[in-house]
Design a protein around this motif. Structure first.
Motif, PDB file in Angstrom:
ATOM      1  N   PHE A  14       0.833  -1.199   0.000  1.00 41.23           N
ATOM      2  CA  PHE A  14       0.000   0.000   0.000  1.00 41.23           C
ATOM      3  C   PHE A  14       0.871   1.255   0.000  1.00 41.23           C
ATOM      4  O   PHE A  14       1.734   1.449   0.863  1.00 41.23           O
ATOM      5  N   ASP A  15       0.639   2.112  -0.977  1.00 38.12           N
ATOM      6  CA  ASP A  15       1.359   3.379  -1.098  1.00 38.12           C
ATOM      7  C   ASP A  15       0.413   4.506  -0.675  1.00 38.12           C
ATOM      8  O   ASP A  15      -0.587   4.761  -1.344  1.00 38.12           O
ATOM      9  N   PRO A  16       0.683   5.177   0.446  1.00 35.99           N
ATOM     10  CA  PRO A  16      -0.194   6.263   0.887  1.00 35.99           C
ATOM     11  C   PRO A  16      -0.403   7.346  -0.160  1.00 35.99           C
ATOM     12  O   PRO A  16      -1.414   8.073  -0.111  1.00 35.99           O
ATOM     13  N   ASN A  17       0.523   7.460  -1.119  1.00 32.04           N
ATOM     14  CA  ASN A  17       0.371   8.463  -2.173  1.00 32.04           C
ATOM     15  C   ASN A  17      -0.784   8.133  -3.118  1.00 32.04           C
ATOM     16  O   ASN A  17      -1.169   8.976  -3.940  1.00 32.04           O
ATOM     17  N   THR A  18      -1.325   6.917  -3.029  1.00 40.31           N
ATOM     18  CA  THR A  18      -2.460   6.527  -3.874  1.00 40.31           C
ATOM     19  C   THR A  18      -3.796   6.743  -3.158  1.00 40.31           C
ATOM     20  O   THR A  18      -4.832   6.283  -3.633  1.00 40.31           O
ATOM     21  N   ALA A  19      -3.791   7.427  -2.016  1.00 36.47           N
ATOM     22  CA  ALA A  19      -5.021   7.606  -1.225  1.00 36.47           C
ATOM     23  C   ALA A  19      -6.124   8.288  -2.031  1.00 36.47           C
ATOM     24  O   ALA A  19      -7.317   8.056  -1.766  1.00 36.47           O
ATOM     25  N   ALA A  20      -5.761   9.104  -3.013  1.00 35.98           N
ATOM     26  CA  ALA A  20      -6.768   9.785  -3.821  1.00 35.98           C
ATOM     27  C   ALA A  20      -7.612   8.804  -4.631  1.00 35.98           C
ATOM     28  O   ALA A  20      -8.702   9.154  -5.097  1.00 35.98           O
ATOM     29  N   ASP A  21      -7.125   7.572  -4.767  1.00 35.44           N
ATOM     30  CA  ASP A  21      -7.883   6.526  -5.451  1.00 35.44           C
ATOM     31  C   ASP A  21      -8.627   5.626  -4.470  1.00 35.44           C
ATOM     32  O   ASP A  21      -9.258   4.646  -4.887  1.00 35.44           O
ATOM     33  N   LEU A  71      -5.273   7.901   8.680  1.00 36.78           N
ATOM     34  CA  LEU A  71      -6.524   8.651   8.734  1.00 36.78           C
ATOM     35  C   LEU A  71      -6.356  10.111   8.340  1.00 36.78           C
ATOM     36  O   LEU A  71      -7.353  10.816   8.140  1.00 36.78           O
ATOM     37  N   SER A  72      -5.132  10.566   8.235  1.00 32.34           N
ATOM     38  CA  SER A  72      -4.881  11.954   7.822  1.00 32.34           C
ATOM     39  C   SER A  72      -4.715  12.097   6.316  1.00 32.34           C
ATOM     40  O   SER A  72      -4.532  13.207   5.807  1.00 32.34           O
ATOM     41  N   LEU A  73      -4.792  10.986   5.583  1.00 27.14           N
ATOM     42  CA  LEU A  73      -4.630  11.034   4.130  1.00 27.14           C
ATOM     43  C   LEU A  73      -5.864  11.653   3.478  1.00 27.14           C
ATOM     44  O   LEU A  73      -6.951  11.681   4.063  1.00 27.14           O
TER      45      LEU A  73
END
Length: 276
Positions: A14-21, A71-73
Motif C-alpha cells: 500500500f502506497d499512501p500516495n495513492t489515497a486519492a484513489d 486517517l490523515s490522508l
C-alpha cells in the motif's frame, strides 16, 4: 496487533500516495470502532483497523484521528456509520423532506441539532438520525467531507437480496446489531449491548417471542466477533439450526490481507462500500 483490544492489518504494497484513489470506511459502534481503506482502482482492501471494548468509542475515534497517519490522508471518499440512540424510520409514503425537524421530537436523547437523512428504498423507508455533539464535532473537524450513516446501514446492505426469512446478527465484543427481514422487507432492527451470553440469550428470546418468529424456518447470518466455539454461537444454535457466516460483501472485493482472519469478522465494515 497494537494492544489486546486492537489490530491493524496493512497491505505491505500500500502506497499512501495513492489515497486519492481510495475510499475510507469507518464504523463506530457503542463499544468499538474500525476502519478500512479500499483502493477503488482495483477494488482491493489495503488496510483494516479494529478496536474493541472501547469505554467510549467516540473518544477512541477522536484519539485515533489525531495519531493515525493513515486517517490523515486525503481520500477519494469517506463513509462513516455511527451508532446513535436517535434514529427513526419513516415509511416513504409518510416521509416529508420539507419537515425534517418534526421528526426530531421523537428522539430520546439530547444530541446534535444536525439531522441526517438516509434513504433506504429497498426497504421502503427513510431513516432520520443525529449524532452526539462530540462525534459530530469530531467528524466535522477531521473528516469534513465524510458521508454519514446510521450504524445499521452496513447490516442492511448485507441483508439486501435475502428474500427468505433471515435474521442477521453482527457482533462486537460487547454488543450485537440485529436485523430481521422477511420476503425482502425489513421487519425489525436494533442494537443491543450485552455483558455475557446470558444477556444474549435473553434478547434472542425477546426477539423470537415479540416477532413471533418461526426459528425452524429462519436462516441466521452472522458477522463480526463471533465463532463456532464461543458461547454466543452455542446460544444461537439452541434456537436456530440454519446458521451461516457472512463471509463477503458480495461484490468480489479483493480482501487477501484478511486471509489469516475469520472471513466474517469485517464483512459488515466492508459492506459500507455498498452503501450509496
Amino acid at each position: 496487533m497494537n494492544s489486546k483490544n486492537s489490530i491493524l492489518l496493512v497491505d505491505p504494497e500500500f502506497d499512501p500516495n495513492t489515497a486519492a484513489d481510495c475510499d475510507l470506511l469507518i464504523k463506530v459502534g457503542p463499544d468499538s470502532f474500525s476502519y478500512a481503506i479500499i483502493d477503488k482502482s482495483c477494488n482491493q482492501v489495503k488496510a483494516v483497523y479494529d478496536q474493541q471494548e472501547c469505554e467510549d468509542a467516540g473518544i477512541a475515534l477522536a484519539a485515533k484521528l489525531k495519531s493515525d497517519n493513515y486517517l490523515s490522508l486525503s481520500f477519494k471518499a469517506v463513509k462513516v456509520a455511527v451508532y446513535t440512540e436517535n434514529s427513526i424510520a419513516i415509511p416513504d409514503e409518510l416521509f416529508d423532506p420539507a419537515g425534517l425537524n418534526q421528526y426530531a421530537k421523537y428522539f430520546s436523547k439530547e444530541q446534535s441539532v444536525t439531522l441526517y437523512v438516509q434513504p433506504l428504498p429497498d426497504y421502503g423507508f427513510t431513516a432520520i438520525f443525529n449524532l452526539t455533539e462530540f462525534i459530530e464535532d469530531t467528524l466535522s473537524a477531521s473528516l469534513t467531507s465524510s458521508k454519514r450513516y446510521d450504524q445499521s446501514a452496513a447490516l442492511l446492505a448485507l441483508a439486501k437480496g435475502k428474500t427468505s426469512r433471515s435474521l442477521l446478527l453482527d457482533f462486537t465484543v460487547g454488543s450485537f446489531n440485529a436485523a430481521y427481514v422477511n420476503e425482502g422487507q425489513l421487519v425489525f432492527q436494533r442494537c443491543f449491548q450485552t455483558e455475557n451470553t446470558e444477556e444474549l440469550n435473553y434478547y434472542l428470546l425477546l426477539i423470537i417471542n415479540q416477532l413471533k418468529m418461526d426459528a425452524a424456518q429462519t436462516a441466521v447470518h452472522l458477522s463480526g466477533i463471533i465463532h463456532q466455539d464461543d458461547g454466543n454461537y452455542q446460544c444461537i444454535s439452541k434456537y436456530f439450526k440454519d446458521i451461516h457466516f457472512n463471509r463477503s460483501t458480495s461484490n468480489e472485493m479483493d480482501s487477501r490481507i484478511l486471509d489469516d482472519m475469520p472471513a466474517h469478522y469485517y464483512s459488515s465494515l466492508l459492506a459500507l462500500d455498498l452503501c450509496e
